[in-house]
Scaffold this active site. Structure first.
Site, mmCIF file in Angstrom:
data_model
loop_
_atom_site.group_PDB
_atom_site.id
_atom_site.type_symbol
_atom_site.label_atom_id
_atom_site.label_comp_id
_atom_site.label_asym_id
_atom_site.label_seq_id
_atom_site.Cartn_x
_atom_site.Cartn_y
_atom_site.Cartn_z
ATOM 1 C CG ASP A 1 -4.314 2.793 -2.110
ATOM 2 O OD1 ASP A 1 -2.219 2.617 -1.864
ATOM 3 O OD2 ASP A 1 -4.688 1.571 -1.498
ATOM 4 C CB THR B 1 -2.733 -2.556 -1.921
ATOM 5 O OG1 THR B 1 -1.044 -2.300 -2.564
ATOM 6 C CG2 THR B 1 -3.108 -3.893 -0.728
ATOM 7 C CE LYS C 1 6.741 -9.484 8.468
ATOM 8 N NZ LYS C 1 5.371 -9.730 8.882
ATOM 9 N N GLY D 1 2.349 2.901 -2.199
ATOM 10 C CA GLY D 1 4.082 2.396 -1.837
ATOM 11 C C GLY D 1 4.605 1.060 -2.184
ATOM 12 C CG ASP D 2 3.094 -2.571 -3.390
ATOM 13 O OD1 ASP D 2 2.972 -2.474 -2.717
ATOM 14 O OD2 ASP D 2 2.286 -2.542 -4.000
ATOM 15 N NE ARG E 1 9.517 0.319 -2.284
ATOM 16 C CZ ARG E 1 8.983 -0.492 -2.033
ATOM 17 N NH1 ARG E 1 8.242 -0.330 -1.136
ATOM 18 N NH2 ARG E 1 9.814 -1.372 -1.854
ATOM 19 C CG ASP F 1 -7.545 -0.402 0.248
ATOM 20 O OD1 ASP F 1 -7.116 1.518 0.199
ATOM 21 O OD2 ASP F 1 -8.556 -0.935 0.719
ATOM 22 C CG ASP G 1 -5.241 5.147 0.176
ATOM 23 O OD1 ASP G 1 -4.141 5.372 0.240
ATOM 24 O OD2 ASP G 1 -5.786 3.722 0.268
#
Length: 983
Positions: free
Chosen positions: A222, A224, A410, A522-523, A609, A636, A640
């Site tokens: 991962d 982040t 948001k 996922g960014d 993504r 983390d 995940d």
């Protein structure tokens, strides 16, 4: 209440007015974070009903932050808890070593059956001659003569199976389990894997996969919180198409400042950190007209209000006690507030808004307080549309003090921008891409002003969906789509998540070790690529290929074919691949083989993504590929967990997103950089230790049983045992167990620093090379050859009926077997000593102690007539054997003969065809020699030598070193050191 009969539970109570109230909850829901229920004051009054959802549920271990006490009721207990209902056994992870062990066991089982069949056939072949079928000294009974030949054949076959069954090393599995359990403690004890800042050491949740750490070929990580610190810092934002940066706590716009007076931007100029109007510049499209400036101020106000209102942040209850005006301390300065949030992004944004001047003071179930430029504003919180991974956004509906109702939303730009019908959409999209190229995490903010009629419709639909006890999730998703539309875009935020220490070095070391690294995040695409470049996952010389924005299966297939052609045509050593979640879904649907061919030729793959289940699917795709590589997943967060459980080895990072990943992993570490030592040192050691343990066990059992098989040729296959029953029992338990167990726990065939500094050594043990068929056959043939030497060496010693005793007596059957057994115990123990590279006092104790124990036990066992034994076959046998000088000479000669060829092979292999590991061993021995040389000096001389050693890389060692040594041993070490440095 039986689970089979009850679907709902109704809890009734009485308030101060004696009005009946209660709750309906749907029980036995398997979804962990789902609660469908309703609460009401009067059951007959539908207007008094309110929904009960996961936000009303306190999980075990939760801490109260914003209130001192609560009144609650236990909803799920015992076996009806969500954890109990969700319990299912995890898929059993088995290491490659275990699979090899089972394969070898089947081979040895075949050998056992073959030996039993051969012995049975030869027995009846031999007994075909009448003189051997019924010799005069062993007449058959009448029952034996009349018994069925088939039954006798089966009986003899089973008897031989029992006689030879010790070739199957049952104790191997016990020793392996002990080695894995005891060896796992070394990971927790390793101070290099201890993180002092967080006071966290490495954890081992399963000891079954220790050796698998040395076989990893793919690492899926991962981003982040794994590669980054997960400590978000607000850096930039885009408001109404204008980009701003936060510098030293002040918001500064990019580009030239327009000419405007301070009074025209009264809101902006009055912000505490914006004393200079140039910190907010407007685009030329606004000009300097008062209307445009008023609109700009309104958009800025709404932007920071959206940031301060649309979140799930809480404030510590310590700071909210003793306040007369409401539950929050509204007179606190922003720097005194301590925010808590499940998402570090939200916390960073709320803190940034507070620095700008819009301070979130606190919230309750119905209200949210915000202080704007020192003025307290209380908003009524009407509805919260919670974040979910499908929508990728969250929203709140609030009522301002003026009575106006707003929807603030948001989320990711891919989920917000398509819903917008106004605002600077294109400019914001460009700014979001620019933020992403810098490696920043982006979120978009939007709003919608609701009329009274629109809100009444929204409130009605939400109430119906949230109080539904059937298909609540589907109905809520439909209502959320109805609400979150026709939005006006306010802007975007950009926060930085800095890389952890030594991430680049760790990824480069993994690549040098032959391990392919995949980043699954996922960014968005630009952010993920930027971070991959900064962390060394991608490097500038790499040819980066892209599989993104694919809309159909045919387009995806054509793009994959083009990428495959480019890889073949481009004369580039390394390729990198970027693939997004949508394209990945298409590729995995019908083009798995083509996708795998492209990925297999890429040194690094970045998947952006990605949904949590997609991460697990990617890992499964690699696991089931024809090569069957060993995979490792690092993460983390809770998202995940699926990939951690899917991979062969799961590593959890004990970060800031809870402990779900660490609890569901096989191993847990505090930082990504610890992965290098975990694999290159611990994984390397564990694999070498257990691989040698497995091979050695099969070897020593072949040595043990083969003489038993050969002995049958000399006793007419009468199933006479060669060894005493006590020796049969204690061979694997006492006489040969401790040296190999100690080796499997303490062996360090190369210095740990050398292993960590030379990742390429990891390649030498990949693909399960130490347990290959070639290595297995070598150990097996070695065992058979040693067994032949044991047996025939002892046989030739006694074959001429020569008395080896001073009194003229002859050696008997038990003496012959004891001689073979003695040579065997010494040989297999010394063989273990030859395999040991790292000697400690424990190794010396168990190695030489095992041989001494055998002699002491045999003297004790054979020197006493034991009253509880039915037979005294071994009485005085061992003492009589040791009284013969010829027997001593034969023991030494056979041990040397057995090990001589093995030693010669090792020497020639190291001289003529040394492996990288053997070269590293010689290098580490040189380093150890220099350390020993210094240690032999007096303290003052050792200090001088340390300064001299630093010059050895520039000048040749002179003979002046030798006089520094006092003793003869020190002088020898000095000469050896000179030779090593000269080389």
């Amino acid at each position: 209440m039986s689970p089979a009969r009850s679907r709902f539970v109704q809890i009734h109570g009485t308030d101060d007015n004696n009005s009946k109230n209660g709750r309906n909850c749907k029980l036995f829901l398997l979804v962990l974070y789902l609660l469908n229920g309703e609460k009401f004051k009067h059951q007959e009054d539908p207007c008094s009903k309110k929904p009960l959802g996961p936000e009303s549920l306190l999980l075990r271990g939760a801490r109260l932050k914003n209130t001192k006490e609560i009144f609650g009721v236990a909803v799920y207990t015992g076996m009806e808890t969500k954890m109990a209902l969700n319990y299912k056994s995890k898929s059993q992870k088995r290491s490659a070593v275990e699979k090899s062990m089972n394969t070898f066991l089947i081979i040895y089982l075949i050998i056992l059956i073959a030996e039993a069949i051969i012995s049975t056939i030869l027995k009846y072949t031999w007994q075909a001659e009448e003189k051997w079928d019924e010799p005069w000294y062993n007449q058959k009974t009448e029952h034996q003569r009349n018994s069925s030949k088939i039954l006798r054949f089966i009986s003899d076959f089973l008897a031989f199976l029992v006689l030879y069954n010790f070739i199957i090393p049952i104790s191997l599995y016990v020793t392996v389990e002990m080695q894995k359990f005891l060896g796992s403690f070394f990971i927790g004890w390793d101070l290099d894997l201890y993180h002092e800042e967080s006071d966290q050491k490495a954890q081992v949740n399963t000891s079954d996969l220790n050796e698998e750490l040395g076989q990893v070929e793919y690492v899926f990580t991962d981003k982040t919180g794994t590669l980054t610190e997960n400590e978000m810092q607000f850096r930039e934002c885009s408001i109404n198409g204008i980009k701003y940066q936060e510098i030293n706590g002040r918001l500064v716009s990019e580009g030239p400042s327009p000419d405007s007076s301070e009074g025209n931007l009264s809101y902006l100029s009055s912000l505490p950190h914006l004393n200079n109007l140039s910190h907010f510049t407007t685009s030329s499209s606004f000009g300097s007209s008062p209307e445009n400036e008023t609109e700009l101020i309104k958009k800025h106000d709404l932007f920071f209000k959206a940031v301060s209102l649309c979140h799930t942040v809480q404030i510590s209850s310590v700071q909210t006690d003793g306040i007369g005006d409401g539950p929050w301390q509204s007179n606190l300065a922003p720097s005194q507030l301590e925010y808590y949030a499940s998402s570090p992004d939200e916390k960073a944004l709320v803190e940034a808004a507070a620095r700008i001047g819009v301070v979130f003071i606190g919230s309750s179930e119905e209200t949210v307080e915000v202080k704007t430029l020192g003025k307290l504003e209380r908003y009524k919180l009407l509805h919260v549309l919670e974040f979910d991974s499908d929508r990728r956004r969250m929203s709140v509906i609030v009522q301002a003090p003026s009575g106006e109702k707003f929807l603030f939303a948001k989320g990711a730009e891919s989920s917000i921008l398509p819903k917008c019908i106004g605002g600077e959409i294109e400019k914001t999209r460009i700014h979001v891409d620019e933020f992403a190229l810098k490696g920043l995490r982006t979120l978009c903010m939007a709003y919608r002003q609701l009329t009274s009629k629109e809100y009444e419709e929204i409130d009605r639909r939400l109430f119906e969906a949230r109080t539904a006890l059937q298909q609540r999730e589907e109905k809520l998703a439909h209502v959320f789509q109805f609400i979150e539309k026709d939005l006006i875009l306010l802007g975007a935020t950009a926060v930085e998540d800095r890389l952890q220490d030594k991430v680049r070095e760790t990824i480069e070391a993994l690549r040098m070790a032959g391990i392919k690294v995949w980043v699954l995040t996922g960014d968005k695409h630009e952010t993920a690529v930027s971070v991959s470049l900064s962390c060394g996952h991608f490097h500038r010389t790499m040819n980066i290929l892209e599989l993104t924005n694919q809309k159909s299966d045919s387009d995806c297939a054509e793009q994959l074919r083009q990428l495959a052609r480019r890889i073949k045509e481009d004369h580039v050593i390394q390729h990198g691949l970027v693939v997004d979640g949508t394209s990945l879904s298409l590729a995995l649907r019908e083009h798995e083989k083509l996708f795998m061919d492209v990925c297999r030729n890429c040194s690094a793959v970045l998947c952006c993504r990605m949904a949590p289940l997609q991460k697990a699917k990617v890992i499964r795709l690699i696991k089931v590929s024809p090569e069957k590589p060993i995979t490792l997943a690092v993460g983390d967060g809770a998202n995940d967990v699926s990939m951690i459980q899917e991979a062969h080895v799961g590593i959890g990072i004990m970060g800031k997103e809870g402990r779900q990943a660490a609890r569901n992993s096989d191993y847990a570490i505090a930082r990504f950089k610890f992965l290098s030592k975990l694999l290159f040192v611990h994984g390397h050691f564990y694999y070498i230790r257990i691989a040698t343990l497995v091979q050695y066990f099969f070897y020593k059992n072949v040595c043990f049983i083969t003489p038993q098989f050969l002995y049958q040729f000399y006793c007419l296959f009468s199933q006479q045992t060669l060894y005493d029953s006590v020796y049969l029992t204690l061979y694997n338990i006492c006489f040969t167990s401790l040296p190999i167990l100690t080796y499997s726990l303490l062996e360090q065939h190369i210095d740990p620093h050398v292993l960590q500094n030379k990742p390429t050594l990891y390649r030498d043990i990949s693909k399960n090379r130490q347990l290959s068929i070639k290595t297995f056959l070598y150990w097996t043939i070695l065992g058979f050859s040693h067994a032949f030497i044991f047996f025939f060496g002892s046989y030739f010693l006694m074959e001429k009926d020569i008395s080896l005793l001073g009194n003229g007596q002859m050696f008997g059957n038990w003496t012959f077997g004891t001689l073979v057994f003695t040579v065997m115990v010494i040989t297999v123990t010394v063989k273990m000593a030859l395999e040991t590279h790292f000697w400690t006092w424990v190794n010396h104790l168990v190695t030489w102690g095992s041989i001494i124990f055998y002699f002491v036990f045999s003297l004790f066992y054979g020197g006493i007539l034991w009253p509880f034994l039915s037979s005294q076959n071994m009485y005085f046998v061992f003492i009589q054997l040791l009284s013969s000088g010829s027997a001593w000479f034969a023991i030494i000669l056979m041990v040397v003969t057995c090990l001589f060829l093995d030693i010669v092979k090792k020497v020639f292999d190291r001289l003529l065809h040394p492996t990288n590991t053997e070269k590293a061993q010689m290098y580490s021995n040189t380093v150890a020699l220099s350390d020993e040389f210094i240690a032999l000096q007096p303290l003052s001389r050792a200090r001088n030598q340390l300064s001299k050693i630093s010059l050895l890389k520039q000048i040749q060692v002179s003979s002046a070193w030798t006089p520094c040594a006092v003793s003869q041993k020190e002088k020898q070490c000095a000469h050896l050191l000179e030779e090593c440095w000269n080389e």
